[in-house]
Design a protein around this motif. Sequence first.
Motif, mmCIF file in Angstrom:
data_model
loop_
_atom_site.group_PDB
_atom_site.id
_atom_site.type_symbol
_atom_site.label_atom_id
_atom_site.label_comp_id
_atom_site.label_asym_id
_atom_site.label_seq_id
_atom_site.Cartn_x
_atom_site.Cartn_y
_atom_site.Cartn_z
ATOM 1 N N LYS A 198 -20.397 -19.019 -53.000
ATOM 2 C CA LYS A 198 -21.305 -19.914 -53.715
ATOM 3 C C LYS A 198 -22.107 -19.074 -54.710
ATOM 4 O O LYS A 198 -23.043 -18.362 -54.323
ATOM 5 C CB LYS A 198 -22.235 -20.621 -52.744
ATOM 6 N N ARG B 67 -23.486 -17.477 -48.063
ATOM 7 C CA ARG B 67 -22.917 -17.931 -49.325
ATOM 8 C C ARG B 67 -21.429 -17.590 -49.459
ATOM 9 O O ARG B 67 -20.840 -17.832 -50.517
ATOM 10 C CB ARG B 67 -23.685 -17.291 -50.497
ATOM 11 N N THR C 247 -19.250 -22.840 -57.428
ATOM 12 C CA THR C 247 -18.548 -22.158 -56.341
ATOM 13 C C THR C 247 -17.259 -21.555 -56.883
ATOM 14 O O THR C 247 -16.500 -22.220 -57.589
ATOM 15 C CB THR C 247 -18.198 -23.139 -55.199
#
Length: 324
Positions: free
Chosen positions: A277, A244, A283
């Motif tokens: 993220k 992420r 984001t």
Amino acid sequence: KVAVSGSIVQVNVAELAASRPVTNVGTALAGQVAGMKVINTGNVPGAESQNITIRGTGTISNAAPLVIVDGVEGYMTDVDASDIETITVLKDAASSAIYGARASNGVILVTTKSGNYNKAPTITFEASVARQDLASKIDYLDAEQSLTYARKSWQDWLNVPARATSARGALTGVSPYGTGNGENSQYTTRYYEGGDLPEGYKTMVDPIDPSKTLMYKETDWRSIVFPVALYQKYRVSVDGGADRVRYNAGLGYTSDSGVMIGSGYNRFNAKVAFEVKVTKKLTASVNADFARSLQKDLGIQRNTIFRAMQALPPTLAPYFPDGT
């Protein structure tokens, strides 16, 4: 690109840098986009600039395209070429319409490196070192040739009553080609009386009196005004990411000593890009750049120094006896 249609060209700077040196963004674009004209308008170290037109000159004022760096209006000179991933050029009115009237001369979209998801950290070190010299050089008379022509010319003037006094002073007094100079004179020409020659001095037969020998120290003003320069560029970066998160950070240093006396450029720059993220639809990212540079330039004095270099005699000492 998904929001526009029309004439769009993308330049992969990373691939381009692998095949040729890329010192600035304008250099990267030269010859890569059909219809784009890139003209160098500055040659001072650190101030290399390009006049870029995409669809020709359509206005008598500013015909430069709009530059967008990572979504923010900026200048290509503020971006290190090593930090750029891609450059997208929007050439026609349809593709650049979303940017409004400011985009009437085209748009250049610069995207910098931001790392990759699910990638192990990668550390990259880049180094470029180059020797710079004048592309072409004018051949000037050396000291021996200058002394020969000058002393013979002044000897001819001895026969002209109106010029005899000045000619005699030029031949025997304190002057570039005279013999009245001493050890501490600014001019080095004088008669050689025998013994060890001072360091750097040469001898030659006096062209107007072969029974005597001249001694002199030659100065190559071209080498002093236009020294061989050293260009250095170093950059270290790290990029990578997880499931992420992705990141890219780099430090760079550029130094150019300049091929003309009094010129030079030093620059330190840093860049950090971080993206995470938060959710599938959200984001968060941070993109920060820092640059500090020091430029030396003689400005309008460049022409004065160049003209003086051509006029200075090769027997003139550039430094005092103590080396200052």
